[in-house]
Write an enzyme that holds these catalytic residues in place. Structure first.
Site, mmCIF file in Angstrom:
data_model
loop_
_atom_site.group_PDB
_atom_site.id
_atom_site.type_symbol
_atom_site.label_atom_id
_atom_site.label_comp_id
_atom_site.label_asym_id
_atom_site.label_seq_id
_atom_site.Cartn_x
_atom_site.Cartn_y
_atom_site.Cartn_z
ATOM 1 N NE ARG A 1 -3.769 -2.514 0.275
ATOM 2 C CZ ARG A 1 -3.382 -3.711 -0.377
ATOM 3 N NH1 ARG A 1 -2.286 -3.932 -1.191
ATOM 4 N NH2 ARG A 1 -4.017 -4.830 -0.064
ATOM 5 C CB SER B 1 -9.477 -1.834 3.802
ATOM 6 O OG SER B 1 -9.938 -3.198 3.397
ATOM 7 C CD GLU C 1 -6.013 -0.390 2.526
ATOM 8 O OE1 GLU C 1 -6.473 0.064 1.797
ATOM 9 O OE2 GLU C 1 -5.551 -1.357 3.138
#
Length: 371
Positions: free
Chosen positions: A177, A232, A303
């Site tokens: 990520r 998420s 995120e």
């Protein structure tokens, strides 16, 4: 009040909006307005627009908005809206087997479907990413054991002066990520993705399409896709799952204002009645992060990307007395420079009828390919 923008729009073919409500362009359906928003007609028009902008004008690229939150005070500068149901996905120019070139504004599920229909395997996981190709590149999005940059051969970027560059993966630091340029330019501030060439292995198209159906069924069964959400909220920490830690803190169903930790998946925050302020969502992010830190000593990393100006006295400010404030510096703000970039494309207007899943909305709005 919109700050006046002095630039020549002569020759531009895109659409320029003022005081554009960003709740229309993010999948949480919450947040303030951008001073300006520009939807370019094509890549050449985008380059011309960036060249025409004053150098001090803040710019934020927006995709399907599936991991972006604009604070209630709004976004200064210009939001560039790239998503288009007509964004091109075509055979790579190199003639390399399994090569597909996708515009940054194309939805990831569309790329997965086209790859399968061309007898390629490996792209199926992209069907589970409710964002654009540009956003997936910016954060190395992934799910079900695969990540975007595993399949990237090269990318095209654009900078503040409208200059296009071809770059290979070697030009980037790539991790879980996380994507950053090795050069001095800052990805998401000075330079943005506008296209990428992917290479997927040849395989069984029918098997790939079957796997896509299976992955989508799993998403429906385990995620609150019928409610506005941003996927998420936190990265999974090494060797564990953010959802497990959040649930173990007893936070499923916990609410602040109109925002709520999903009862279906603890790593999702939903806006079930579409009345949440961005401040409610941000405060809940901080509360969850602080609770996990206190109980398990694990620092969850968001995120989602949070941009814009806060309205003081609401949301995060309101929970200072609960000990949540200690998490702010290491938590929500840490996501801002992480290249998370919900950042490429716009067009969540197309997803309005699809609950909280912008990718599903894009499908309903005509993203389906005839291939």
């Amino acid at each position: 009040m919109v700050e006046p923008l002095s630039f020549s729009s002569a020759g531009l073919r895109g659409r320029l909006f003022e005081n554009e409500p960003m709740a229309r362009h993010v999948s949480w359906r919450a947040g303030g307005a951008a001073e300006r928003a520009y939807a370019p007609a094509d890549l050449q028009d985008l380059a011309a627009f960036l060249r025409a902008l004053p150098s001090a004008e803040p710019v934020c690229f927006v995709g399907l908005g599936s991991n972006l939150l604009v604070r209630d005070g709004g976004l200064r500068g210009t939001a560039v809206l790239l998503h288009s149901p007509h964004a091109a996905i075509e055979s790579g120019q190199s003639g390399e087997a399994g090569s597909l070139r996708a515009a940054a504004g194309a939805a990831c599920p569309k790329l997965a479907r086209i790859a399968a229909n061309r007898g390629l395997e490996g792209a199926e996981f992209l069907a589970g990413i409710p964002g654009t190709v540009g956003g997936a590149l910016a954060m190395n999005a992934g799910c079900y054991g695969s990540q975007t940059w595993e399949f990237v051969r090269d990318v095209t970027t654009i900078d503040r002066r409208g200059v296009l560059r071809e770059r290979t993966p070697a030009a980037f630091e790539i991790g879980y990520r996380h994507v950053a340029l090795r050069a001095a330019a800052r990805l998401g501030e000075d330079e943005w993705f506008v296209a990428a060439r992917f290479v997927f292995p040849a395989g069984d198209g029918a098997r790939a399409r079957r796997r896509i159906r299976e992955l989508l069924a799993r998403r429906v069964a385990t995620q609150p896709l019928a409610l506005p959400n941003a996927g998420s909220v936190f990265r999974n920490p090494p060797g564990d799952h953010a959802a497990r830690l959040i649930e173990a803190c007893g936070l499923k169903g916990h609410s602040i204002g109109g925002a709520r930790v999903s009862e279906k998946h603890a790593n999702f925050i939903v806006n079930p009645e579409r009345r949440a302020l961005a401040a409610d969502i941000e405060a809940l992010i901080v509360l969850v992060r602080d609770a996990v830190q206190r109980r398990f000593g694990v620092a969850l990393v968001p995120e989602v990307r949070i941009v814009g100006d806060a309205v003081h006295g609401a949301g995060v400010d309101a929970v200072h007395g609960a000990g949540v404030d200690a998490a702010r510096g290491a938590g929500v703000d840490a996501a801002r420079g992480a290249g998370v970039d919900a950042a490429h494309g716009a067009g969540v207007k197309a997803a309005r009828g699809a609950g909280g899943d912008p990718a599903a909305g894009a499908e309903q709005a005509g993203e389906r390919s005839g291939e």
